[in-house]
Design an enzyme around this catalytic site. Structure first.
Site, PDB file in Angstrom:
ATOM      1  CG  ASN A   1     -21.735   8.034  12.684  1.00 37.30           C
ATOM      2  OD1 ASN A   1     -21.814   8.942  12.060  1.00 37.30           O
ATOM      3  ND2 ASN A   1     -20.708   7.064  12.342  1.00 37.30           N
TER       4      ASN A   1
ATOM      5  CB  CYS B   1     -19.736   4.430   9.786  1.00 34.96           C
ATOM      6  SG  CYS B   1     -18.126   4.740   8.910  1.00 34.96           S
TER       7      CYS B   1
ATOM      8  CD  GLU C   1     -14.645   9.868  10.217  1.00 39.83           C
ATOM      9  OE1 GLU C   1     -15.231  10.692   9.506  1.00 39.83           O
ATOM     10  OE2 GLU C   1     -15.121   8.642  10.690  1.00 39.83           O
TER      11      GLU C   1
ATOM     12  CE  LYS D   1     -21.149   6.606   0.928  1.00 38.78           C
ATOM     13  NZ  LYS D   1     -21.332   7.893   1.688  1.00 38.78           N
TER      14      LYS D   1
ATOM     15  CB  THR E   1     -15.588   5.679  15.586  1.00 43.57           C
ATOM     16  OG1 THR E   1     -15.774   6.841  14.394  1.00 43.57           O
ATOM     17  CG2 THR E   1     -16.806   5.714  16.355  1.00 43.57           C
TER      18      THR E   1
ATOM     19  CE  LYS F   1      -4.021   0.831   2.830  1.00 46.32           C
ATOM     20  NZ  LYS F   1      -4.759   0.499   3.984  1.00 46.32           N
TER      21      LYS F   1
ATOM     22  NE  ARG G   1     -15.076  -1.313   5.124  1.00 45.15           N
ATOM     23  CZ  ARG G   1     -14.416  -0.542   5.764  1.00 45.15           C
ATOM     24  NH1 ARG G   1     -14.014  -0.693   6.881  1.00 45.15           N
ATOM     25  NH2 ARG G   1     -14.051   0.598   4.944  1.00 45.15           N
TER      26      ARG G   1
ATOM     27  CG  LEU H   1     -14.138  11.231   6.505  1.00 43.21           C
ATOM     28  CD1 LEU H   1     -14.317   9.773   5.741  1.00 43.21           C
ATOM     29  CD2 LEU H   1     -12.805  11.673   6.365  1.00 43.21           C
TER      30      LEU H   1
ATOM     31  CE  LYS I   1     -16.423   0.910  12.919  1.00 44.49           C
ATOM     32  NZ  LYS I   1     -16.315   1.958  13.587  1.00 44.49           N
TER      33      LYS I   1
HETATM   34  C1  UGA Z   1     -21.367   7.841   7.932  1.00 44.53           C
HETATM   35  C2  UGA Z   1     -21.853   9.192   8.187  1.00 44.53           C
HETATM   36  O1  UGA Z   1     -22.604   9.732   7.352  1.00 44.53           O
HETATM   37  C3  UGA Z   1     -20.449  10.230   8.394  1.00 44.53           C
HETATM   38  O2  UGA Z   1     -21.029  11.452   8.838  1.00 44.53           O
HETATM   39  C4  UGA Z   1     -19.544   9.700   9.308  1.00 44.53           C
HETATM   40  O3  UGA Z   1     -18.481  10.357   9.604  1.00 44.53           O
HETATM   41  C5  UGA Z   1     -19.358   8.431   8.773  1.00 44.53           C
HETATM   42  O4  UGA Z   1     -20.284   7.344   8.603  1.00 44.53           O
HETATM   43  C6  UGA Z   1     -18.308   7.528   9.673  1.00 44.53           C
HETATM   44  O5  UGA Z   1     -18.469   7.457  10.846  1.00 44.53           O
HETATM   45  O6  UGA Z   1     -17.292   7.389   9.316  1.00 44.53           O
HETATM   46  P1  UGA Z   1     -20.907   6.588   5.666  1.00 44.53           P
HETATM   47  O7  UGA Z   1     -20.960   5.336   6.220  1.00 44.53           O
HETATM   48  O8  UGA Z   1     -19.813   6.721   4.470  1.00 44.53           O
HETATM   49  O9  UGA Z   1     -20.912   7.866   6.574  1.00 44.53           O
HETATM   50  O10 UGA Z   1     -22.231   6.756   4.409  1.00 44.53           O
HETATM   51  P2  UGA Z   1     -23.508   7.614   4.491  1.00 44.53           P
HETATM   52  O11 UGA Z   1     -23.672   8.307   3.215  1.00 44.53           O
HETATM   53  O12 UGA Z   1     -23.789   8.095   5.791  1.00 44.53           O
HETATM   54  O13 UGA Z   1     -24.572   6.329   4.128  1.00 44.53           O
HETATM   55  C7  UGA Z   1     -24.737   5.290   5.231  1.00 44.53           C
HETATM   56  C8  UGA Z   1     -25.907   4.234   4.764  1.00 44.53           C
HETATM   57  O14 UGA Z   1     -27.199   4.838   4.850  1.00 44.53           O
HETATM   58  C9  UGA Z   1     -25.542   3.865   3.289  1.00 44.53           C
HETATM   59  O15 UGA Z   1     -26.063   2.466   2.997  1.00 44.53           O
HETATM   60  C10 UGA Z   1     -26.953   4.530   2.658  1.00 44.53           C
HETATM   61  O16 UGA Z   1     -27.520   4.300   1.635  1.00 44.53           O
HETATM   62  C11 UGA Z   1     -27.965   4.695   3.783  1.00 44.53           C
HETATM   63  N1  UGA Z   1     -28.779   5.819   3.654  1.00 44.53           N
HETATM   64  C12 UGA Z   1     -28.492   7.204   3.672  1.00 44.53           C
HETATM   65  C13 UGA Z   1     -30.175   5.565   3.541  1.00 44.53           C
HETATM   66  O17 UGA Z   1     -30.471   4.357   3.271  1.00 44.53           O
HETATM   67  N2  UGA Z   1     -30.955   6.777   3.634  1.00 44.53           N
HETATM   68  C14 UGA Z   1     -30.593   7.901   3.478  1.00 44.53           C
HETATM   69  O18 UGA Z   1     -31.354   8.840   3.482  1.00 44.53           O
HETATM   70  C15 UGA Z   1     -29.109   8.130   3.815  1.00 44.53           C
END
Ligand code: UGA
Length: 433
Positions: free
Chosen positions: A206, A258, A149, A318, A119, A35, A325, A151, A261
């Protein structure tokens, strides 16, 4: 400032690169030599839009190494951005965090702030501080700060460079000042609090977002029964600024590294402290059931999937990521395969990772259209733009039987009406042709 970052996953690498973008000299550390070698060539080990461009742009300020001593020896600040995977009982595995902390303590030759970005359960920063202070070289003072974070994968760079907030959890003013200097040029509100509150802010944020998703999914399921439309319902709710219009997209449940977990970790921590979090337990349960929704719906049309050709559109949890995962596709596809269905799948970036799970059992197609050819059923798991761009004619003309079960509500109902396609989505009227 001279900064080091332990771990080059989403959190570590994006943090390091964004800090370099703001002028800091950053060394990214990982145990994986391959990596590191790729990153030295300017190649990102993860798929994240915009990341490679920033790695290349800031190459003079970015260093990559497996040599922990070299990286941590004279760093003013060291971020820990390693993984905290889930243990079998749902609690967080902190092995990598403590390992990184020990390496930092063994190497640091100057006073430095160790910043926990991973986290971690409430109280972990204290344990990290106890560890680094015990293992520090004589005369070196190490303090520990929490800086969670926020993000999201797919938008990680923008979420970091234009953060909604920067949370700094410290017990001593001096470490807070050091972190303020790190983030001096970031345009985001800074909240300084104690370490336990900072740790809790991350989980509470979260878990609240996960709760919002499970809530809207339950309402969507009820909409199907009572004849309401979840898209209109969510829109109507979203106008109320106290509710907000984000994270109200009904679907087949949240996945990723995220929410699954972090909901389990907080729930575990709460139960461990005899303080059960009922809302979070319900959030988890609703989500686990929701992941089966597409297969359950498909059984309305076919008793079992034996001998059927099933088109699968989208594999990742997504769009905008190659991460699998906790992806709902990993729950449903095994059921199709167990039934001996022929599965034809399309995903723009997730195939390489999916092949690691299913090297031969699935036919991977280069376009969504080819996945549809000759299919008896189409299941949509991810709302990629290429999937949203499909027209009813693509389904009607390419599939043997045009039955589309859409787990992400990719198309307006109006576009699918009267088009010769059976269209079954989430929380909306079913169109049967
Ligand atoms: C999430 C949080 O959005 C971030 O703010 C946080 O920092 C991150 O976890 C983390 O802890 O590192 P992430 O898991 O990358 O980010 O993705 P999201 O965009 O939040 O989506 C998570 C899941 O929720 C996806 O499967 C998405 O399809 C689903 N989702 C999201 C829905 O089913 N409906 C929604 O309205 C929004």
């Amino acid at each position: 400032m001279k900064i080091a970052v332990a771990g080059t996953g989403y959190v570590g690498l994006v943090t390091g690169v964004c800090l370099a973008e703001h002028g800091h000299q950053v060394t990214c550390v990982d145990v994986d030599e391959e990596k590191i070698a790729r990153m030295q060539q300017g190649v990102s080990p993860i798929y994240e839009p915009g990341l490679e461009e920033l790695m290349r742009k800031n190459r003079e300020r970015l260093f990559y190494t497996t040599d922990t001593c070299d990286a941590y020896r004279d760093a003013e600040v060291v971020f820990i951005g390693v993984g905290t995977p889930e243990k079998k009982d749902g609690s967080a595995n902190l092995r990598y965090v403590f390992q990184a902390a020990e390496q930092i303590a063994a190497a640091a030759c100057r006073d430095c702030v160790v910043v926990v970005k991973s986290t971690v359960p409430i109280g972990t920063n204290e344990k990290v501080e106890e560890l680094v202070r015990r293992k520090a070289r004589p005369g070196v003072t190490l303090s520990v700060a929490s800086n969670p974070e926020f993000l999201a994968q797919g938008t990680a760079i923008a979420d970091t460079l234009h953060a909604s907030r920067i949370v700094i959890g410290v017990e001593e003013e001096a470490s807070g000042e050091t972190l303020r200097r790190v983030y001096r040029d970031f345009d985001a509100p800074i909240l300084v609090t104690n370490r336990r509150s900072a740790e809790m802010i991350k989980y509470a944020s979260n878990d609240f977002l996960a709760l919002k998703i499970s809530y809207i999914n339950e309402i969507a399921n009820l909409c199907e029964t009572v004849g309401a439309d979840i898209e209109d319902v969510a829109r109507g709710m979203g106008y109320d600024s106290r509710i907000g219009n984000k994270f109200l997209q009904a679907g087949i449940g949240y996945g990723g590294s995220c929410f699954p977990k972090d909901t389990k970790a907080l729930s575990w921590l709460a139960s461990f402290n005899d303080n059960e979090l009922k809302t979070i337990k319900a959030t988890i349960e609703v989500n686990e059931n929701q992941k089966f929704k597409l297969v359950k719906k498909a059984r309305r049309y076919y008793d079992d999937f034996r001998g059927l050709t099933v088109a699968v559109l989208g594999l990742t949890f997504k769009p905008g990521t190659d991460d699998l995962r906790e992806a709902p596709s990993l729950v449903s596809i095994p059921i199709l395969l167990d039934d001996d269905a022929r599965v034809k799948a399309w995903d723009p970036v997730g195939v390489e990772n999916y092949r690691k799970h299913y090297p031969t059992q699935i036919e991977y197609c280069p376009t969504p259209q080819e996945a549809l050819d000759g299919a008896d059923l189409c299941l949509i798991f991810t709302e990629w733009p290429e999937v949203k761009a499909l027209t009813p004619a693509d389904f009607r003309e390419r599939m043997r039987r045009a039955i589309v079960i859409d787990g992400r509500n990719c198309y307006p109902l109006k576009a699918m009406e009267g088009e010769g396609v059976t269209y079954d989505s989430i929380g909306r009227k079913r169109i049967v042709e």
